[in-house]
Design a protein around this motif. Structure first.
Motif, short mmCIF file in Angstrom:
data_model
loop_
_atom_site.label_atom_id
_atom_site.label_comp_id
_atom_site.label_asym_id
_atom_site.label_seq_id
_atom_site.Cartn_x
_atom_site.Cartn_y
_atom_site.Cartn_z
N ALA A 17 20.21 -19.99 59.95
CA ALA A 17 21.37 -20.56 59.27
C ALA A 17 22.44 -19.49 59.09
CB ALA A 17 20.98 -21.13 57.91
N ARG A 18 23.68 -19.87 59.31
CA ARG A 18 24.83 -19.01 59.05
C ARG A 18 25.71 -19.72 58.02
NH1 ARG A 18 24.98 -19.43 64.50
NH2 ARG A 18 26.99 -20.47 64.40
N VAL A 19 26.07 -18.98 56.98
CA VAL A 19 26.86 -19.56 55.89
C VAL A 19 28.20 -18.85 55.81
CG1 VAL A 19 27.02 -19.80 53.39
CG2 VAL A 19 24.89 -20.30 54.53
N HIS A 20 29.27 -19.64 55.73
CA HIS A 20 30.62 -19.13 55.50
C HIS A 20 31.07 -19.70 54.16
CE1 HIS A 20 30.84 -17.52 59.53
NE2 HIS A 20 30.35 -18.68 59.96
N LEU A 21 31.36 -18.81 53.23
CA LEU A 21 31.69 -19.21 51.87
C LEU A 21 33.14 -18.80 51.56
CD1 LEU A 21 29.45 -19.00 48.87
CD2 LEU A 21 31.50 -17.63 48.74
N LYS A 22 33.88 -19.72 50.99
CA LYS A 22 35.27 -19.47 50.63
C LYS A 22 35.45 -19.80 49.16
CE LYS A 22 38.07 -21.48 53.46
NZ LYS A 22 39.05 -22.36 54.10
N THR A 23 36.08 -18.91 48.41
CA THR A 23 36.31 -19.19 47.00
C THR A 23 37.33 -20.32 46.88
OG1 THR A 23 37.96 -17.44 46.93
CG2 THR A 23 35.77 -16.88 46.17
N SER A 24 36.94 -21.36 46.17
CA SER A 24 37.76 -22.56 46.05
C SER A 24 37.30 -23.34 44.82
CB SER A 24 37.61 -23.42 47.31
OG SER A 24 38.20 -24.67 47.13
N SER A 25 38.14 -24.19 44.32
CA SER A 25 37.76 -25.00 43.17
C SER A 25 37.27 -26.39 43.59
CB SER A 25 38.95 -25.14 42.21
OG SER A 25 40.02 -25.76 42.88
N GLN A 26 37.17 -26.63 44.90
CA GLN A 26 36.77 -27.95 45.39
C GLN A 26 35.25 -28.14 45.35
OE1 GLN A 26 38.42 -28.35 49.26
NE2 GLN A 26 40.53 -28.42 48.53
N GLY A 27 34.48 -27.12 45.69
CA GLY A 27 33.03 -27.25 45.71
C GLY A 27 32.53 -28.09 46.86
N LYS A 28 33.23 -28.07 48.00
CA LYS A 28 32.85 -28.87 49.17
C LYS A 28 31.78 -28.13 49.98
CE LYS A 28 35.57 -29.56 52.77
NZ LYS A 28 36.72 -29.98 53.59
N PRO A 52 20.21 -21.75 44.69
CA PRO A 52 20.91 -20.51 44.32
C PRO A 52 22.24 -20.76 43.61
CG PRO A 52 20.19 -20.41 46.60
CD PRO A 52 19.91 -21.79 46.12
N LEU A 53 22.95 -21.82 44.00
CA LEU A 53 24.22 -22.14 43.35
C LEU A 53 24.01 -22.67 41.94
CD1 LEU A 53 25.98 -23.85 46.37
CD2 LEU A 53 26.46 -21.58 45.45
N GLU A 54 22.92 -23.43 41.73
CA GLU A 54 22.62 -23.96 40.40
C GLU A 54 22.17 -22.85 39.46
OE1 GLU A 54 19.85 -27.14 40.95
OE2 GLU A 54 21.23 -28.28 42.21
N VAL A 55 21.35 -21.92 39.99
CA VAL A 55 20.84 -20.82 39.17
C VAL A 55 21.98 -19.92 38.69
CG1 VAL A 55 19.52 -18.66 39.35
CG2 VAL A 55 18.52 -20.79 40.14
N THR A 56 22.93 -19.66 39.58
CA THR A 56 24.06 -18.78 39.23
C THR A 56 25.22 -19.56 38.59
OG1 THR A 56 24.93 -19.01 41.48
CG2 THR A 56 23.54 -17.09 41.01
N ASN A 57 25.07 -20.87 38.46
CA ASN A 57 26.08 -21.73 37.83
C ASN A 57 27.43 -21.65 38.55
OD1 ASN A 57 26.73 -23.67 35.96
ND2 ASN A 57 27.35 -22.22 34.39
N THR A 58 27.38 -21.68 39.89
CA THR A 58 28.60 -21.58 40.70
C THR A 58 28.70 -22.74 41.69
OG1 THR A 58 27.41 -20.17 42.25
CG2 THR A 58 28.73 -19.07 40.56
N LEU A 59 28.17 -23.89 41.33
CA LEU A 59 28.10 -25.01 42.25
C LEU A 59 29.48 -25.51 42.69
CD1 LEU A 59 25.96 -26.67 43.66
CD2 LEU A 59 25.97 -28.26 41.77
N ASP A 60 30.45 -25.50 41.78
CA ASP A 60 31.78 -26.02 42.09
C ASP A 60 32.82 -24.93 42.38
OD1 ASP A 60 30.85 -28.60 41.74
OD2 ASP A 60 31.26 -28.58 39.59
#
Length: 131
Positions: A17-28, A52-60
């Motif tokens: 898996a390759r993940v590309h993450l962009k800081t945004s307020s959309q949570g898409k 991992p997103l739920e644990v760090t509270n960064t889902l959105d």
């Protein structure tokens, strides 16, 4: 708002898996261009992948694009989970202790064992007959 992009990779069984993450307020979140529930088809796999997103509270807080290949759905979800954990470490090193507590930074080394000659499967032997 300044948008930062981060990328990382992960693996599980024969999946990559390759993940590309962009800081945004959309949570898409997209996996191979589809929504996670549409692609993985099981709510439990989606929850496991997003842990991992739920644990760090960064889902959105992020817009995530995941490319997975190889293996089955469970392996792909596990590979995506590891890749998301790795990319969160690039976002902030403060998440390391939290992710480590939940075991999200360790790659699961279990793979399918190869079949051995003289056996029916990796460990299954033909029925033994004493006489």
């Amino acid at each position: 708002m300044i948008t930062n992009t981060y990328s990382s990779s992960g693996g599980r069984k024969t999946s990559k898996a390759r993940v590309h993450l962009k800081t945004s307020s959309q949570g898409k979140i997209l996996i191979n261009g589809l929504k996670p529930i549409k692609y993985l088809e099981q709510e439990l796999l989606v929850q496991d992948m997003l842990l991992p997103l739920e644990v760090t509270n960064t889902l959105d807080n992020f817009e995530i694009n995941i490319k997975v290949q190889g293996g089955g759905r469970t392996g792909q979800a596990g590979a995506a989970r590891l890749a998301i954990s790795n990319v969160l470490l690039k976002v902030s090193a403060d998440y390391k202790v939290l992710l480590r507590q939940f075991g999200l930074l360790t790659r699961d080394p279990r793979k399918k064992e190869r079949k051995k000659y003289g056996l029916k499967a990796a460990r299954k032997a033909p029925q033994f007959s004493k006489r």
